[in-house]
Design an enzyme around this catalytic site. Sequence first.
Site, PDB file in Angstrom:
ATOM      1  N   LYS A  59      47.067  37.092  41.604  1.00  0.00           N
ATOM      2  CA  LYS A  59      45.541  37.111  41.465  1.00  0.00           C
ATOM      3  C   LYS A  59      45.224  36.404  39.840  1.00  0.00           C
ATOM      4  O   LYS A  59      44.648  35.464  39.965  1.00  0.00           O
ATOM      5  CB  LYS A  59      44.814  38.662  41.368  1.00  0.00           C
ATOM      6  CG  LYS A  59      44.823  39.243  42.610  1.00  0.00           C
ATOM      7  CD  LYS A  59      44.188  40.587  42.394  1.00  0.00           C
ATOM      8  CE  LYS A  59      44.275  41.051  43.614  1.00  0.00           C
ATOM      9  NZ  LYS A  59      43.952  42.654  43.685  1.00  0.00           N
ATOM     10  N   GLN A 103      42.788  47.868  40.089  1.00  0.00           N
ATOM     11  CA  GLN A 103      43.851  47.880  41.158  1.00  0.00           C
ATOM     12  C   GLN A 103      44.165  49.269  42.140  1.00  0.00           C
ATOM     13  O   GLN A 103      44.251  50.173  41.390  1.00  0.00           O
ATOM     14  CB  GLN A 103      45.164  47.096  40.614  1.00  0.00           C
ATOM     15  CG  GLN A 103      46.041  46.728  41.582  1.00  0.00           C
ATOM     16  CD  GLN A 103      45.810  45.956  42.608  1.00  0.00           C
ATOM     17  OE1 GLN A 103      45.438  44.737  42.249  1.00  0.00           O
ATOM     18  NE2 GLN A 103      46.185  45.906  43.916  1.00  0.00           N
ATOM     19  N   ASP A 126      34.683  43.797  43.978  1.00  0.00           N
ATOM     20  CA  ASP A 126      35.371  44.297  44.825  1.00  0.00           C
ATOM     21  C   ASP A 126      34.268  44.886  45.993  1.00  0.00           C
ATOM     22  O   ASP A 126      34.673  45.262  47.053  1.00  0.00           O
ATOM     23  CB  ASP A 126      36.161  45.346  44.570  1.00  0.00           C
ATOM     24  CG  ASP A 126      37.879  45.090  44.615  1.00  0.00           C
ATOM     25  OD1 ASP A 126      37.944  44.059  45.524  1.00  0.00           O
ATOM     26  OD2 ASP A 126      38.623  45.841  44.178  1.00  0.00           O
TER      27      ASP A 126
END
Length: 289
Positions: A59, A103, A126
Amino acid sequence: MSDRGRTTVVVDGKAISAEIRGGLASQVRRGVEAGLRPPCLAVVLVGDDPASTSYIKGKRRACGRVGIESREIDLAATASEAEVLAAVESLNRDAGVDGILVQLPLPKAVRPERVAAAIDPAKDVDGLHPLNAGRLVAGLPGPRPCTPLGILEILDRHGVALEGRRAVVLGRSAIVGKPVSLMLLERNATVTVCHSRTRDLADRVREAEVLVAAVGRARMVRGDWIRPGAAVIDVGVSVVDGQLVGDVDFEAALGVAGLITPPRGGVGPLTITMLLRNTVEAWRARLGG
Ligand code: NAP
């Protein structure tokens, strides 16, 4: 035509991603040339799970290539929920941060739903904050979860019609199955959601003109479950004998499906690309870039 006689289009998720990332890089460049600071994505990592560490590295690299700055907060695997929430709070207050990602998976002591609810909804790249999940249910605009966004992008770019079509989603997680079901419904597909208690699963799957498999069980969808010509999006990731395999028996689906995503280079790159897009959109909303 026999069931295995057709040409199956194999989706190139890397090529689609490259095109979208190019557009994002231009947007960022224009904003920075106009005097804005670059977008910034902050990632919180709890513990040192090798898969998570490698995802974060990917990422960070992807962010760098489109001009997004990345920041990382590393907490020990023994961190308490309060410590994780405090890290999120400090990023919420930081005016230089546009997007926050925690995460997953988190250690047992930390409840993912508490963490998702602590993120500023405007920085929720997200799309998992309850307010943003509610916006999806209500049909209101807001950041959507990255993997479902990537799935829709693949279907749209291949011209797969959704309106009035039968879509079957395997899996009902908050991160993939539920949101993609709602997004397909929003696009006027007729959606069936299957899960571990679904009876006659093979028969449900055979009805699918569009199939999204997000279970995490290697090759559970057999070739003869697939409706000839179906668009098959395989989200599942398992490792068998050191090889990455999806929820769908890829080899058996070739020649039956109309379109399919491969286990590697299919949905995965799009998930990261949609994270970049959500971050750039959060930055533009914040700074007007
Ligand atoms: P999850 O939270 O574990 O959910 C799995 C879902 O599958 C659950 O809803 C479960 O049903 C259902 N299920 C389990 N066994 C089943 C069975 N035998 N028949 C039918 N349904 C069954 O998983 P997730 O987070 O959504 O992820 C799913 C897979 O996608 C994983 O392999 C993950 O690694 C992968 N993934 C890939 C990407 C990517 O970018 N490529 C992104 C996210 C996830 P119940 O609800 O009844 O338990």
